[in-house]
Design a protein around this motif. Structure first.
Motif, PDB file in Angstrom:
ATOM      1  N   SER A  92       5.373   1.089   4.539  1.00 48.25           N
ATOM      2  CA  SER A  92       5.781   0.449   3.295  1.00 48.25           C
ATOM      3  C   SER A  92       6.611   1.459   2.533  1.00 48.25           C
ATOM      4  O   SER A  92       6.386   2.667   2.647  1.00 48.25           O
ATOM      5  N   PHE A  93       7.607   0.981   1.822  1.00 47.72           N
ATOM      6  CA  PHE A  93       8.450   1.861   1.004  1.00 47.72           C
ATOM      7  C   PHE A  93       8.250   1.466  -0.449  1.00 47.72           C
ATOM      8  O   PHE A  93       8.631   0.353  -0.845  1.00 47.72           O
ATOM      9  N   ALA A  97       5.251   5.698  -8.450  1.00 51.34           N
ATOM     10  CA  ALA A  97       4.733   5.189  -9.729  1.00 51.34           C
ATOM     11  C   ALA A  97       4.305   3.732  -9.632  1.00 51.34           C
ATOM     12  O   ALA A  97       3.542   3.253 -10.481  1.00 51.34           O
ATOM     13  N   GLY A  98       4.784   3.040  -8.585  1.00 50.37           N
ATOM     14  CA  GLY A  98       4.496   1.610  -8.514  1.00 50.37           C
ATOM     15  C   GLY A  98       3.566   1.195  -7.376  1.00 50.37           C
ATOM     16  O   GLY A  98       3.358   0.000  -7.148  1.00 50.37           O
ATOM     17  N   ILE A  99       3.013   2.158  -6.641  1.00 52.72           N
ATOM     18  CA  ILE A  99       2.137   1.796  -5.518  1.00 52.72           C
ATOM     19  C   ILE A  99       0.862   1.148  -6.066  1.00 52.72           C
ATOM     20  O   ILE A  99       0.185   1.724  -6.918  1.00 52.72           O
ATOM     21  N   THR A 103      -1.895  -2.073  -1.857  1.00 51.79           N
ATOM     22  CA  THR A 103      -0.996  -1.531  -0.828  1.00 51.79           C
ATOM     23  C   THR A 103      -1.545  -0.203  -0.287  1.00 51.79           C
ATOM     24  O   THR A 103      -1.566   0.029   0.925  1.00 51.79           O
ATOM     25  N   TRP A 104      -1.977   0.664  -1.206  1.00 53.86           N
ATOM     26  CA  TRP A 104      -2.540   1.959  -0.782  1.00 53.86           C
ATOM     27  C   TRP A 104      -3.707   1.746   0.185  1.00 53.86           C
ATOM     28  O   TRP A 104      -3.747   2.319   1.287  1.00 53.86           O
ATOM     29  N   ASP A 105      -4.650   0.873  -0.226  1.00 56.28           N
ATOM     30  CA  ASP A 105      -5.860   0.669   0.582  1.00 56.28           C
ATOM     31  C   ASP A 105      -5.528   0.071   1.949  1.00 56.28           C
ATOM     32  O   ASP A 105      -6.136   0.431   2.963  1.00 56.28           O
ATOM     33  N   PRO A 147      10.293  10.388   0.983  1.00 55.48           N
ATOM     34  CA  PRO A 147      10.270   9.721  -0.315  1.00 55.48           C
ATOM     35  C   PRO A 147       9.904   8.243  -0.183  1.00 55.48           C
ATOM     36  O   PRO A 147      10.239   7.606   0.815  1.00 55.48           O
ATOM     37  N   TYR A 148       9.230   7.723  -1.163  1.00 62.32           N
ATOM     38  CA  TYR A 148       8.780   6.324  -1.200  1.00 62.32           C
ATOM     39  C   TYR A 148       7.718   6.011  -0.137  1.00 62.32           C
ATOM     40  O   TYR A 148       7.439   4.857   0.150  1.00 62.32           O
TER      41      TYR A 148
END
Ligand SMILES: NC(=O)c1ccc[n+]([C@@H]2O[C@H](COP(=O)([O-])OP(=O)(O)OC[C@H]3O[C@@H](n4cnc5c(N)ncnc54)[C@H](O)[C@@H]3O)[C@@H](O)[C@H]2O)c1
Length: 247
Positions: A92-93, A97-99, A103-105, A147-148
């Protein structure tokens, strides 16, 4: 021809499919695990048509109980597991600051926890045999940053640390554990990112010292070596198969 039972996760596409094809050609009995059951079955049927022993199992590697169930089925079908290659993964990109937590999990659950649960499910067989080969597919993003991709890079860094820990823990049991961190491999994952305007495969390929993107067969060749008897003295290593992108 080895006849050994090899489990490949993410085997319906890209690197996992390349590894499954190579193992089938080398005479392994191959279990193709993927959350996408239909393409996994199509790939297994293609390998069977070439004379190989290959079975597909639809499973989400993030589902611990489902992984156990899939290993129970494939063990009953093929026998004890001797080789595991973990290629199932997502990317995922997202700007850091917006994750979102979701999405993280999800990325950690598939890329890191899913890698561990598949390895753990195979361990009883390898410990009983006092022999085993494990290759994890990590990423150069964990070596040099991307990055991202803070979440993705973290998941792959976890895979590298876990690989080293398992290598030390299991060395006395005849089990080797290594990781291959690809950089740019021309797969549906890379092409999907390109289709979304996030990367250009050709532009990135031009930056690779060896002058091209990697192929699933490039990664599969290194996997085949690590899993062979010739690879018996290699464990806990990060084997870069990246055309010189990260040295
Ligand atoms: N292609 C590259 O440039 C590149 C670079 C570095 C690392 N990698 C890593 O290599 C591995 C394979 O990537 P690829 O390029 O072949 O991608 P791909 O998308 O072509 O294949 C990945 C496969 O994993 C499966 N999968 C995804 N989530 C799953 C889940 N929860 N349970 C079971 N199966 C699942 C997908 O269905 C797919 O078949 C991934 O772990 C990826 O992070 C790829």
């Amino acid at each position: 021809m080895t006849g050994r039972v090899a489990v490949v996760t993410g085997a319906a596409s890209g690197i996992g499919l390349g590894v499954a094809r190579r193992f089938a050609a080398d005479g392994y009995q191959v279990a193709l695990l993927d959350r996408d059951g239909e393409p996994a079955e199509k790939a297994a049927a293609e390998l069977r048509a070439q004379g190989a022993t290959a079975q597909a199992y639809e499973v989400d590697v993030a589902d611990w109980a489902a992984v156990r169930g899939a290993f129970d089925r494939l063990r009953a079908d093929l026998g004890p597991v001797e080789v595991v290659v973990t290629s199932a993964g997502i990317e995922s990109f997202d700007a850091a600051a917006g994750i979102t937590q979701e999405t993280w999990d999800r990325i950690i659950a598939i890329n890191l926890t899913g890698t561990f649960s598949c390895i753990q499910a195979a361990l009883p067989d390898m410990l009983a045999a006092n022999w085993g080969r494990i290759v994890t597919i990590s990423s150069s993003s964990a070596q040099q940053g991307a990055p991202y991709m803070a979440h993705y890079s973290a998941s792959k860094g976890g895979v590298i640390g876990m690989t080293k820990a398992l290598a030390r823990e299991l060395a006395g049991n005849g089990i080797t554990v290594n990781t291959i961190p690809p950089s740019l491999v021309d797969t549906p994952m890379a092409r999907d990112a390109e289709a979304r305007g996030l990367v250009s495969v050709d532009a990135m390929a031009a930056m690779v010292p060896l002058g091209r993107a990697g192929t699933p067969a490039d990664i599969a060749g290194a996997c085949a070596f690590l899993c062979s008897d010739d690879g018996s003295y290699i464990t806990g290593q990060i084997i870069g198969v990246n055309g010189g992108m990260y040295i």
